[in-house]
Design a protein around this motif. Structure first.
Motif, PDB file in Angstrom:
ATOM      1  N   ILE A 338       0.811  -1.266  -0.154  1.00 24.96           N
ATOM      2  CA  ILE A 338      -0.182  -0.017   0.100  1.00 24.96           C
ATOM      3  C   ILE A 338       0.859   1.439  -0.134  1.00 24.96           C
ATOM      4  N   PHE A 339       1.761   1.342   0.920  1.00 19.94           N
ATOM      5  CA  PHE A 339       2.644   2.634   1.047  1.00 19.94           C
ATOM      6  C   PHE A 339       3.650   2.971  -0.190  1.00 19.94           C
ATOM      7  N   THR A 340       4.057   1.736  -0.660  1.00 18.09           N
ATOM      8  CA  THR A 340       4.977   1.666  -1.801  1.00 18.09           C
ATOM      9  C   THR A 340       4.153   2.322  -3.006  1.00 18.09           C
ATOM     10  N   ALA A 373      -3.814   8.799  -5.273  1.00 17.71           N
ATOM     11  CA  ALA A 373      -3.808   7.752  -4.240  1.00 17.71           C
ATOM     12  C   ALA A 373      -4.815   6.691  -4.767  1.00 17.71           C
ATOM     13  N   VAL A 374      -5.845   7.178  -5.378  1.00 18.23           N
ATOM     14  CA  VAL A 374      -6.923   5.974  -5.808  1.00 18.23           C
ATOM     15  C   VAL A 374      -6.423   5.250  -6.754  1.00 18.23           C
ATOM     16  N   LEU A 380      -3.746  -2.685  -6.787  1.00 16.83           N
ATOM     17  CA  LEU A 380      -3.756  -3.454  -5.622  1.00 16.83           C
ATOM     18  C   LEU A 380      -5.135  -4.388  -5.757  1.00 16.83           C
ATOM     19  N   VAL A 381      -6.086  -3.620  -6.023  1.00 18.32           N
ATOM     20  CA  VAL A 381      -7.307  -4.109  -6.128  1.00 18.32           C
ATOM     21  C   VAL A 381      -7.283  -5.277  -7.295  1.00 18.32           C
ATOM     22  N   VAL A 386      -6.069  -6.404  -2.041  1.00 27.47           N
ATOM     23  CA  VAL A 386      -6.980  -5.537  -1.384  1.00 27.47           C
ATOM     24  C   VAL A 386      -8.406  -6.098  -2.057  1.00 27.47           C
ATOM     25  N   ARG A 387      -9.442  -5.962  -1.325  1.00 28.50           N
ATOM     26  CA  ARG A 387     -10.779  -6.211  -2.015  1.00 28.50           C
ATOM     27  C   ARG A 387     -11.394  -4.819  -2.618  1.00 28.50           C
ATOM     28  N   GLU A 388     -11.164  -3.617  -1.777  1.00 25.54           N
ATOM     29  CA  GLU A 388     -11.951  -2.452  -2.274  1.00 25.54           C
ATOM     30  C   GLU A 388     -11.356  -1.489  -1.672  1.00 25.54           C
ATOM     31  N   VAL A 389     -11.458  -0.107  -2.184  1.00 23.51           N
ATOM     32  CA  VAL A 389     -10.709   1.209  -2.000  1.00 23.51           C
ATOM     33  C   VAL A 389     -11.840   1.957  -2.082  1.00 23.51           C
TER      34      VAL A 389
END
Length: 465
Positions: A338-340, A373-374, A380-381, A386-389
């Protein structure tokens, strides 16, 4: 006493303001103090330079450059004439030469259709380049010898990150060698906001970086005190535009002012305390237009009173991001991914909160970074990390600051009980290991009310021993 004094953009906005600045400096010079000065650009100039530099690569022509240069010429020459009329010809020639250089650089940016970080840094350093010679001349007008230096000439050596450079430890020795001899002769004037790499390439220290410059120079010259001159009487318990009975704080600790500045307090730059803290130098925040007011002292261990909370602030131009997914539970490397992803898009994360289930991570970022960001997290989604942002722009972050909160039982209870009774819903909570800051997120419309409720709850408008 040896002082480093920094004057911000409002303190040098015109000739009358500069005369107030010189009154202050002259008083200390006559008292036998050693003083060096760091100055910002005049109010609004850096914004003008940023705006035109960013516009030129895609502009159909560069017709806006000449009017901007003409406006800068008029403003600075009018200031010079009012502050140092005896030096109108001599310093006016310096200003003209620098304006010609600025015009050539801006024209080149348009012709090349490219604004590099390096060229942008050089352009936006011109606010200080135009103003500092006027301050030097105003001092000489009063019979005080003065040498004008840019940040590089003063000895500030930085990392090569254009727009957000960090001073290197080697700066201390360079500054001491270059500034100390000038203190014996008069008052050196140093352009804030800038330094240079080891190869002499100009870098800037980020917005409001003149505070950082002041702290770097103050530490390098072993100042007894660093005074930050602005247009308010000191650091306040909250924003007076929100809290009409906000009070000037007599004293705050280094850690408290760092927390406050990071969360929107306009008086100090977040990084500006670091060099002073390293050498345990007392910092004062004072009002150029009310120099008799005591201001606020910033020291290693701030004055503790019976209230554990010292001040409140909030940021309204932020957005929240919620990252969800059962696949995150117990899976190593999710936070790193996430942070990368966010770092690769130069998104700065201001707050973090994670539930113990590990199925949810909440973040706060600057509103201007939300799209980047989004988009970064969408990958990643897609990869199933991850499943959801989801995200929400209708939020603001509130910070409750006070070194006295460390180890004080019940502070959190008081904060959230008061908010609950006022009908303010808290959407996210974050607290660092220093315990000097409890931050939380509420709806944007609830931000000012949350600050007012807590200002009353902790009686911050009242003087207290």
């Amino acid at each position: 006493m040896r002082f480093l004094m920094k004057f911000g953009g409002t303190s040098v906005a015109d000739a009358q303001c500069i005369r107030c600045v010189v009154d202050i400096l002259e008083k200390h010079h006559k008292a036998g103090d050693e003083v060096a000065v760091v100055v910002s650009a005049q109010r609004g100039v850096t914004d003008q330079l940023i705006a035109i530099a960013e516009k030129l690569p895609t502009a159909t022509d560069c017709s806006e450059v000449t009017p901007l240069v003409a406006a800068l010429r008029k403003r600075h020459m009018t200031t010079l004439e009012g502050a140092a009329p005896d030096y109108l010809e001599e310093v006016g020639a310096v200003i003209e030469k620098r304006l010609a250089s600025l015009q050539h650089i801006l024209s080149a940016i348009h012709n090349l259709r490219e604004l590099t970080p390096r060229s942008k840094d050089y352009v936006i350093s011109y606010g200080e380049r135009l103003l500092a010679p006027i301050i030097g001349a105003a001092l000489r007008q009063r019979g005080i010898p003065s040498t004008v230096l840019d940040g590089c000439e003063a000895g500030i050596l930085t990392t090569p990150q254009h727009g957000e450079a960090t001073a290197l430890c080697e700066s201390d020795g360079r500054i001491k060698k270059r500034i100390e001899p000038l203190l014996k002769e008069g008052i050196p004037v140093i352009m804030g906001f800038m330094g240079c790499t080891g190869s002499g390439i100009i870098t800037t220290l980020g917005r409001s970086g003149s505070d950082y410059s002041a702290s770097i120079i103050g530490a390098g010259m072993d100042a007894d005190e660093i005074w930050i001159w602005t247009d308010v009487d000191g650091i306040m318990t909250s924003d007076p535009r929100v809290i009409n009975d906000a009070r000037v704080l007599k004293s705050v600790s280094y850690i408290e002012v760092m927390e406050l500045s990071y969360f929107g307090a306009k008086v100090m730059h977040p990084r500006s305390i670091d060099p002073a803290m390293r050498k345990n130098i007392l910092v004062r925040v004072k009002n150029t237009f009310n120099p008799g007011a005591p201001g606020t002292m910033i020291v290693r261990n701030g004055h503790r009173d019976s209230r554990v909370v010292k001040a409140l602030t909030y940021i309204d131009k932020v957005a929240s991001i919620n990252i969800n997914g059962a696949q995150m539970i117990g899976r190593p490397g999710v936070a790193k991914a996430i942070f990368t992803a966010l770092a690769d898009k130069e998104v700065n994360v201001m707050m973090i909160s994670q539930g113990s289930s590990e199925a949810n991570i909440s973040l706060i970022v600057d509103e201007s970074h939300i799209d980047a960001a989004v988009n970064a997290l969408a990958a990643l989604v897609k990869d199933g990390v991850v499943r959801e942002v989801t995200h929400n722009k209708d939020v603001c972050a509130v910070a409750v600051v006070g070194a006295g909160m460390a180890g004080a039982a019940g502070t959190g209870g008081r904060i959230f009980t008061a908010l609950g009774l006022a009908g303010v819903n808290v959407m996210m909570i974050s607290q660092g290991s220093s315990e000097a800051n409890i931050s939380f997120v509420v709806r944007q419309e609830d931000g000012p009310r949350a600050v007012r409720v807590l200002h009353d709850e902790f009686r911050l408008s009242e003087e207290c021993n």
